[in-house]
Design a protein around this motif. Structure first.
Motif, PDB file in Angstrom:
ATOM      1  N   SER A   1       0.833  -1.206   0.000  1.00  0.00           N
ATOM      2  CA  SER A   1       0.000   0.000   0.000  1.00  0.00           C
ATOM      3  C   SER A   1       0.867   1.255   0.000  1.00  0.00           C
ATOM      4  O   SER A   1       0.566   2.235  -0.688  1.00  0.00           O
ATOM      5  CB  SER A   1      -0.923   0.010   1.220  1.00  0.00           C
ATOM      6  N   ARG A   2       1.946   1.234   0.767  1.00  0.00           N
ATOM      7  CA  ARG A   2       2.824   2.398   0.817  1.00  0.00           C
ATOM      8  C   ARG A   2       3.487   2.637  -0.534  1.00  0.00           C
ATOM      9  O   ARG A   2       3.599   3.771  -0.992  1.00  0.00           O
ATOM     10  CB  ARG A   2       3.869   2.218   1.919  1.00  0.00           C
ATOM     11  N   LEU A   3       3.920   1.561  -1.182  1.00  0.00           N
ATOM     12  CA  LEU A   3       4.571   1.698  -2.481  1.00  0.00           C
ATOM     13  C   LEU A   3       3.595   2.198  -3.539  1.00  0.00           C
ATOM     14  O   LEU A   3       3.904   3.133  -4.291  1.00  0.00           O
ATOM     15  CB  LEU A   3       5.173   0.353  -2.908  1.00  0.00           C
ATOM     16  N   VAL A   4       2.409   1.596  -3.610  1.00  0.00           N
ATOM     17  CA  VAL A   4       1.427   2.001  -4.616  1.00  0.00           C
ATOM     18  C   VAL A   4       1.008   3.451  -4.397  1.00  0.00           C
ATOM     19  O   VAL A   4       0.885   4.229  -5.354  1.00  0.00           O
ATOM     20  CB  VAL A   4       0.204   1.072  -4.589  1.00  0.00           C
ATOM     21  N   SER A   5       0.794   3.834  -3.142  1.00  0.00           N
ATOM     22  CA  SER A   5       0.425   5.216  -2.851  1.00  0.00           C
ATOM     23  C   SER A   5       1.510   6.165  -3.315  1.00  0.00           C
ATOM     24  O   SER A   5       1.229   7.232  -3.901  1.00  0.00           O
ATOM     25  CB  SER A   5       0.167   5.387  -1.355  1.00  0.00           C
TER      26      SER A   5
ATOM     27  N   GLY B   1       1.475  -6.854 -14.659  1.00  0.00           N
ATOM     28  CA  GLY B   1       1.103  -6.028 -15.790  1.00  0.00           C
ATOM     29  C   GLY B   1       0.647  -4.637 -15.403  1.00  0.00           C
ATOM     30  O   GLY B   1       0.228  -3.850 -16.260  1.00  0.00           O
ATOM     31  N   ALA B   2       0.738  -4.298 -14.118  1.00  0.00           N
ATOM     32  CA  ALA B   2       0.322  -2.965 -13.671  1.00  0.00           C
ATOM     33  C   ALA B   2       1.338  -1.902 -14.060  1.00  0.00           C
ATOM     34  O   ALA B   2       0.976  -0.759 -14.355  1.00  0.00           O
ATOM     35  CB  ALA B   2       0.102  -2.957 -12.164  1.00  0.00           C
TER      36      ALA B   2
ATOM     37  N   LEU C   1      -3.197  -1.265 -10.520  1.00  0.00           N
ATOM     38  CA  LEU C   1      -2.276  -0.769  -9.499  1.00  0.00           C
ATOM     39  C   LEU C   1      -3.038  -0.437  -8.218  1.00  0.00           C
ATOM     40  O   LEU C   1      -2.619  -0.812  -7.112  1.00  0.00           O
ATOM     41  CB  LEU C   1      -1.545   0.457 -10.027  1.00  0.00           C
ATOM     42  N   ARG C   2      -4.159   0.259  -8.357  1.00  0.00           N
ATOM     43  CA  ARG C   2      -4.974   0.604  -7.180  1.00  0.00           C
ATOM     44  C   ARG C   2      -5.531  -0.636  -6.494  1.00  0.00           C
ATOM     45  O   ARG C   2      -5.686  -0.660  -5.262  1.00  0.00           O
ATOM     46  CB  ARG C   2      -6.110   1.542  -7.591  1.00  0.00           C
ATOM     47  N   ASP C   3      -5.807  -1.672  -7.272  1.00  0.00           N
ATOM     48  CA  ASP C   3      -6.367  -2.901  -6.686  1.00  0.00           C
ATOM     49  C   ASP C   3      -5.385  -3.532  -5.699  1.00  0.00           C
ATOM     50  O   ASP C   3      -5.808  -4.218  -4.751  1.00  0.00           O
ATOM     51  CB  ASP C   3      -6.716  -3.910  -7.782  1.00  0.00           C
ATOM     52  N   PHE C   4      -4.088  -3.328  -5.926  1.00  0.00           N
ATOM     53  CA  PHE C   4      -3.101  -3.890  -5.014  1.00  0.00           C
ATOM     54  C   PHE C   4      -3.199  -3.286  -3.623  1.00  0.00           C
ATOM     55  O   PHE C   4      -2.763  -3.884  -2.649  1.00  0.00           O
ATOM     56  CB  PHE C   4      -1.684  -3.698  -5.581  1.00  0.00           C
TER      57      PHE C   4
ATOM     58  N   THR D   1      -5.566  -5.408  -1.330  1.00  0.00           N
ATOM     59  CA  THR D   1      -5.215  -6.780  -1.003  1.00  0.00           C
ATOM     60  C   THR D   1      -4.039  -6.793  -0.059  1.00  0.00           C
ATOM     61  O   THR D   1      -3.269  -5.851   0.027  1.00  0.00           O
ATOM     62  CB  THR D   1      -4.857  -7.582  -2.275  1.00  0.00           C
ATOM     63  N   ASP D   2      -3.894  -7.860   0.667  1.00  0.00           N
ATOM     64  CA  ASP D   2      -2.779  -8.003   1.595  1.00  0.00           C
ATOM     65  C   ASP D   2      -1.497  -8.246   0.822  1.00  0.00           C
ATOM     66  O   ASP D   2      -1.483  -8.916  -0.219  1.00  0.00           O
ATOM     67  CB  ASP D   2      -3.002  -9.173   2.559  1.00  0.00           C
ATOM     68  N   ASP D   3      -0.407  -7.735   1.373  1.00  0.00           N
ATOM     69  CA  ASP D   3       0.908  -7.934   0.748  1.00  0.00           C
ATOM     70  C   ASP D   3       1.332  -9.379   0.881  1.00  0.00           C
ATOM     71  O   ASP D   3       1.290  -9.936   1.942  1.00  0.00           O
ATOM     72  CB  ASP D   3       1.954  -7.013   1.426  1.00  0.00           C
TER      73      ASP D   3
END
Length: 247
Positions: A170-174, A222-223, A239-242, A245-247
């Motif tokens: 979540s931190r990385l995607v954000s 593929g994100a 990407l947002r879907d990640f 979900t849990d890491d």
């Protein structure tokens, strides 16, 4: 012995940047963008250029906040020391970014964090007193300055929320989403990962190994696509879907 005092600029540094480049750099700071010609000239006349070596400290936390700095080239890491002595990376600042704005108006009159050059870095240093005079005289500049501080505070609150509640993915995607240009686009959007991986990992409260693993996971899904320092977002929704979900 670390110091926050900016020495006189060297002639080699002065030759690197012409007056037009420095004017554009200053006017690129939102709350300084409306300066009149005479005010801009006076500000540049009072400013100094400085070149930092890799791992050199520009200023240290709790030292007098006498300068506002604008990064001309290179990268600077902002670090906050906690009460127990541990150091936390707040973020990294590159070309056009400012250092010391919040410290400039703090009641204590000291820098609220330390700043360290991660590579050879050039900065334009403006006397904080001169900046405060501009804010006192120019209501429009002051309003924009306060708006920028509010945005900075919002970003740091988002960082805090992620660091205390979100998982590593979540931190990385954000972080990736916040680097994207504003507005939606049907074409893939590209960001540059110019910050050394170990410092980006520290900023996101994870190890470099975890960062590499998560980037590979996003790529394999593929994100995103990664080519050296270029990260291309191929599927923003995926990407947002990640983040769900849990890491």
């Amino acid at each position: 012995m670390p110091t926050n005092t900016v020495p006189p600029p060297s002639s080699s540094t002065e030759l690197l940047f012409n007056p037009r480049q420095l004017r554009e750099l200053v006017l690129g700071v939102p709350w300084l963008a409306g300066l009149e010609e005479a005010e801009l000239e006076a500000l540049l006349e009072a400013s100094e250029l400085r070149t930092l070596k890799p791992r050199e400290w520009l200023f240290r936390q709790e030292t007098p906040a006498e300068w506002l700095h604008i990064v001309i080239s290179g990268t600077v890491r902002l670090v906050r020391a906690a009460g127990d002595g541990r150091m936390a990376t707040i973020r990294c600042v590159e070309r056009g970014g400012t250092l010391g704005e919040l410290s400039m108006v703090s009641s204590a009159g000291v820098y609220l964090y330390s700043s360290e050059a991660l590579r050879r870095t050039n900065v334009l240093s403006i006397p904080a007193a001169h900046c405060r005079e501009i804010l006192d005289r120019q209501p429009a500049c002051r309003a924009e300055f306060m708006s920028r501080l509010a945005l900075e505070l919002t970003d740091r609150l988002e960082d805090l929320a992620l660091l205390t509640q979100g998982d590593a993915m979540s931190r990385l995607v954000s972080y990736v989403l916040r680097q994207l240009p504003s507005g939606r686009s049907r074409t893939p959007r590209v960001i540059r990962l110019t910050i050394p991986k170990r410092w980006l990992a520290a900023q996101l409260a994870m190890t470099p190994e975890t960062l590499s693993r998560l980037l590979a996971k996003l790529r394999d899904s593929g994100a995103i696509n990664i080519d050296r320092q270029r990260l291309t977002v191929l599927d923003e929704q995926k990407l947002r879907d990640f983040m769900m979900t849990d890491d």
